[in-house]
Write a protein that holds these residues in place. Structure first.
Motif, mmCIF file in Angstrom:
data_model
loop_
_atom_site.group_PDB
_atom_site.id
_atom_site.type_symbol
_atom_site.label_atom_id
_atom_site.label_comp_id
_atom_site.label_asym_id
_atom_site.label_seq_id
_atom_site.Cartn_x
_atom_site.Cartn_y
_atom_site.Cartn_z
ATOM 1 N N THR A 1 70.773 -80.221 -4.647
ATOM 2 C CA THR A 1 71.652 -80.984 -5.513
ATOM 3 C C THR A 1 72.996 -80.937 -4.938
ATOM 4 O O THR A 1 73.515 -80.077 -4.108
ATOM 5 N N ARG B 1 77.344 -81.490 -5.488
ATOM 6 C CA ARG B 1 78.284 -81.469 -6.541
ATOM 7 C C ARG B 1 79.377 -82.936 -6.381
ATOM 8 O O ARG B 1 79.681 -83.036 -5.182
ATOM 9 N N ASP C 1 80.692 -82.874 -2.354
ATOM 10 C CA ASP C 1 80.551 -81.701 -1.725
ATOM 11 C C ASP C 1 79.107 -81.888 -0.569
ATOM 12 O O ASP C 1 78.189 -82.204 -1.532
ATOM 13 N N THR D 1 86.551 -84.406 -13.636
ATOM 14 C CA THR D 1 85.359 -83.746 -14.019
ATOM 15 C C THR D 1 84.329 -83.731 -12.740
ATOM 16 O O THR D 1 84.401 -84.438 -11.609
ATOM 17 N N THR D 2 83.477 -82.742 -12.983
ATOM 18 C CA THR D 2 82.425 -82.614 -11.845
ATOM 19 C C THR D 2 80.915 -82.814 -12.344
ATOM 20 O O THR D 2 80.899 -82.266 -13.670
ATOM 21 N N ARG D 3 80.052 -83.251 -11.847
ATOM 22 C CA ARG D 3 78.629 -83.167 -12.120
ATOM 23 C C ARG D 3 77.814 -83.159 -10.775
ATOM 24 O O ARG D 3 78.293 -83.146 -9.877
ATOM 25 N N GLU D 4 76.362 -82.809 -11.121
ATOM 26 C CA GLU D 4 75.570 -82.661 -9.951
ATOM 27 C C GLU D 4 74.642 -84.088 -9.771
ATOM 28 O O GLU D 4 74.365 -84.713 -10.897
ATOM 29 N N GLY E 1 80.302 -76.940 -3.877
ATOM 30 C CA GLY E 1 79.532 -76.788 -5.003
ATOM 31 C C GLY E 1 78.225 -77.048 -4.784
ATOM 32 O O GLY E 1 77.330 -77.150 -6.029
ATOM 33 N N SER E 2 77.617 -77.478 -3.688
ATOM 34 C CA SER E 2 76.290 -78.154 -3.406
ATOM 35 C C SER E 2 75.360 -76.944 -3.272
ATOM 36 O O SER E 2 75.805 -75.836 -3.053
ATOM 37 N N SER E 3 74.001 -77.150 -3.354
ATOM 38 C CA SER E 3 72.843 -76.278 -3.191
ATOM 39 C C SER E 3 72.979 -75.794 -1.641
ATOM 40 O O SER E 3 73.398 -76.714 -0.735
ATOM 41 N N GLY F 1 82.721 -84.952 -7.920
ATOM 42 C CA GLY F 1 83.911 -84.912 -8.610
ATOM 43 C C GLY F 1 84.444 -86.336 -8.903
ATOM 44 O O GLY F 1 84.401 -87.001 -7.974
#
Length: 353
Positions: free
Chosen positions: A63, A65, A109, A52-55, A115-117, A67
């Protein structure tokens, strides 16, 4: 007046030369093959089960990402710091192996990639004026691992720039309770002792002229590499299926695409490397460290890594003969022995249940 001309003309010519060298070029136009993403269907490279991934929000780092994944009842958690430009996606095979061996994985990341800003209007530019927010992101990843698995030992595994930043994280308060760390082909310095004095002076001029957000000379937006796709050549690894992963993921998910680094980022990465390899930083690390290097590395300076390992109080080094920089993307003859050695190192330092 002539005397002033003799002074002014060389300065004008110098600035003109710097501007010419630093001008941004369009990325090469390379047709993307129809089968560019076929390798992602290989079962080895698919997303691990229960991944799963989240920020996370990071001060001055936007932000990031992360995992998280594990199988039932893991014995420890591995916090994974990837290399420059690499999204977590290209490491799925290794994450699955770690999880199958009984380890939970928490990966990150870095800001400005994966997947980061992204901080600039052109999201493909890898940009930062300091890597301190990257270190803060790494510290946040360790805290997230402790929150998700509060009773488990924590390991750090970092590759290249991730090993450089991991060194700084381990030297902070958040690294004090880490059990052991694998710092793999660390980017303490660049191959060939670059940049040289002239290049350093030019970088300083570019920053002074307000051109820090320009691509560093020789870099552009992302483009596809047919040599990597056709398994003809790669400085990163001996050509094999893993060599295609970076490009394939950026075709499958264009939001992951990154081009080159900016002038500011290059200076920040060099400064961060010097900080990581400093006596002050290394002196704070007393945990067991494994530092594998690739004999045919053309990205980082192995001599600086060897010196850093020698300066640490508890470091074991290993050089993989003929291997190239990206050990997690190497051909089977290099990848499997390396992964077996990594698992052995983790097992050796995993406390008995």
């Amino acid at each position: 007046m002539k005397r002033w001309l003799f002074l002014i003309v060389p300065v004008v010519l110098l600035f003109g030369a710097v501007l010419w060298v630093s001008r941004e070029q369009p990325a090469p136009v390379v047709p993307i093959p129809e089968n560019a993403t076929d390798i992602l269907n290989d079962h080895r490279f698919t997303e691990p089960e229960d991944w799963t991934t989240r920020e996370l929000s990071v001060d001055e780092g936007g932000t990031v990402r992360i995992g998280i994944g594990s199988q039932f009842a893991p014995s420890a958690v591995v916090v994974f710091f990837p290399g420059y430009s690499a999204p977590l996606n290209i490491y799925y095979e290794s994450f699955t192996r770690l999880m199958d061996e009984g380890y939970a994985v928490v990966g990150i990341d870095w800001p400005s990639q994966g997947g980061s800003s992204r901080p600039l209007d052109n999201p493909q530019k890898i940009h930062a004026t300091s890597l301190d927010p990257h270190v803060a992101a790494g510290q946040s990843a360790i805290r997230a691992a402790r929150e998700a698995y509060p009773d488990l030992p924590v390991f750090v595994v970092g590759l290249s720039m991730g090993a450089q930043l991991g060194t700084r994280v381990l030297a902070s308060a958040d690294g004090e309770s880490v059990t052991a760390a694998a710092l793999i082909t660390p980017a303490y310095g660049l191959y060939g002792d670059r940049p040289n004095a002239v290049e350093e002076a030019m970088l300083g001029m570019l920053q002074g002229m307000g051109l820090g957000e320009r691509y560093a000379p020789g870099t552009t937006d992302w483009s596809y590499d047919l040599q990597a796709h056709n398994l003809e050549a790669s400085d990163c690894s001996h050509p094999n299926a893993r060599t295609r992963l970076w490009y394939s993921w950026m075709v499958a998910d264009p939001t992951l695409r990154v081009g080159g680094l900016t002038n500011d980022f290059l200076v920040a990465m060099l400064e961060s490397g010097n900080t990581a390899a400093s006596v002050e930083t290394l002196g704070r690390l007393s945990l067991p460290v494994w530092m594998p290097l690739a004999e045919n590395d053309t990205f980082v300076d192995n001599a600086k890594s060897e010196a850093a390992c020698a300066a640490l109080s508890n470091c074991e080094g290993k050089v993989y003969a003929e291997a190239r920089h990206c050990l997690f993307e190497e051909a089977d003859d290099f990848y499997h022995p390396f992964m077996n050695d990594l698992i052995t190192f983790l097992e050796h330092h995993t406390p008995e249940a």
